[in-house]
Motif scaffolding. Structure first.
Motif, PDB file in Angstrom:
ATOM      1  N   LEU A 112       0.830  -1.211   0.000  1.00  0.00           N
ATOM      2  CA  LEU A 112       0.000   0.000   0.000  1.00  0.00           C
ATOM      3  C   LEU A 112       0.863   1.258   0.000  1.00  0.00           C
ATOM      4  O   LEU A 112       0.531   2.252  -0.657  1.00  0.00           O
ATOM      5  N   ARG A 113       1.974   1.203   0.707  1.00  0.00           N
ATOM      6  CA  ARG A 113       2.831   2.377   0.815  1.00  0.00           C
ATOM      7  C   ARG A 113       3.614   2.646  -0.462  1.00  0.00           C
ATOM      8  O   ARG A 113       3.783   3.801  -0.864  1.00  0.00           O
ATOM      9  N   THR A 114       4.087   1.595  -1.120  1.00  0.00           N
ATOM     10  CA  THR A 114       5.006   1.780  -2.244  1.00  0.00           C
ATOM     11  C   THR A 114       4.380   1.574  -3.615  1.00  0.00           C
ATOM     12  O   THR A 114       4.893   2.092  -4.613  1.00  0.00           O
ATOM     13  N   ARG A 115       3.289   0.801  -3.698  1.00  0.00           N
ATOM     14  CA  ARG A 115       2.782   0.418  -5.017  1.00  0.00           C
ATOM     15  C   ARG A 115       1.275   0.565  -5.186  1.00  0.00           C
ATOM     16  O   ARG A 115       0.781   0.466  -6.316  1.00  0.00           O
ATOM     17  N   GLY A 116       0.541   0.738  -4.112  1.00  0.00           N
ATOM     18  CA  GLY A 116      -0.915   0.677  -4.182  1.00  0.00           C
ATOM     19  C   GLY A 116      -1.514   1.587  -5.233  1.00  0.00           C
ATOM     20  O   GLY A 116      -2.329   1.167  -6.060  1.00  0.00           O
TER      21      GLY A 116
END
Length: 242
Positions: free
Chosen positions: A113-117
């Motif tokens: 969620l933090r890097t790719r969401g």
């Protein structure tokens, strides 16, 4: 070292996916997909089997009890259109399998969620790539056709015998026959990557970047139209696999 006797390259089939999924998760853990586990990777590898621009090859040799797998390669003859094909046909299945894999891995889910969401949501909702035909001098520019090696794995016991080189050369021959003028790949920079292997085969490093996981990776390029490394065209790897 010499290539083992009887090594052959064939197209992968669905019966190979249990092995390729396991080997990728064990021996090539770069990026998100291998960390989602063998089940997801099998579904991902399966998309290459029926994609019109997808390639899936198995290297094997004759053993005492039959053919023994040595390594595999997955890639495409036209990366932008291949990704579009895969999303058009397999979008829902990959999203479901990826979601299930993330739910049982809470730490990975939070990192996702933090890097790719956001980027994954855009990709899942994107429209198909528009392929523009060549036009007049000031007309639309065609989408570049770039072949990409997505995954190459050789079992540790088979390394040093030329199996990886054989797989790469087979891929390049097939990609060239399919009309790709340029090939690319991305590998981790430094001793943990395969840069020296590809440089020995004539690939040229064209740029480095920091991955979403904070590691340094390099893009390598090979000009298939002249058989020479070439370094000043746009990169198909700017549309990430993971």
């Amino acid at each position: 070292m010499p290539l083992p006797a009887g090594v052959t390259i064939r197209r992968a089939s669905s019966s190979d996916l249990s092995l390729t999924g396991h080997w990728q998760c064990r021996y090539l853990r770069d990026g998100l997909f291998p960390r989602l586990g063998p089940r997801f990777v099998r579904h991902w590898h399966a998309t290459f089997l029926d994609a019109p621009r997808g390639f899936a090859f198995i290297a094997e040799a004759q053993g005492p009890d039959g053919q023994v797998p040595l390594g595999f390669l997955f890639g495409s003859s036209d990366q932008l259109r291949h990704v579009d094909d895969v999303l058009r046909v397999h979008r829902t299945r990959l999203a479901v399998q990826g979601g299930l894999a993330l739910v049982i891995r809470p730490k990975l889910f939070l990192g996702f969620l933090r890097t790719r969401g956001r980027s994954y949501l855009r990709r899942l909702l994107k429209r198909p790539v528009t392929v523009v035909a060549p036009a007049a001098v000031h007309g639309p520019v065609p989408v570049p056709r770039v072949a990409v090696i997505t995954a190459l794995v050789v079992h540790p016991e088979s390394r040093g015998h030329g199996v990886g080189e054989r797989l790469v050369k087979h891929f390049l021959s097939q990609a060239s026959d399919a009309g790709a003028p340029l090939a690319e790949l991305v590998t981790k920079a430094g001793p943990g990557g395969a840069g020296r292997f590809y440089e020995r085969l004539g690939w040229a490093p064209v740029h480095a970047h920091t991955t979403k996981d904070g590691e340094t990776a390099k893009t390598y390029r090979l000009d298939l139209s002249q058989g020479k490394p070439e370094g000043d065209r746009p990169s198909a790897q700017e549309l990430p696999q993971e």
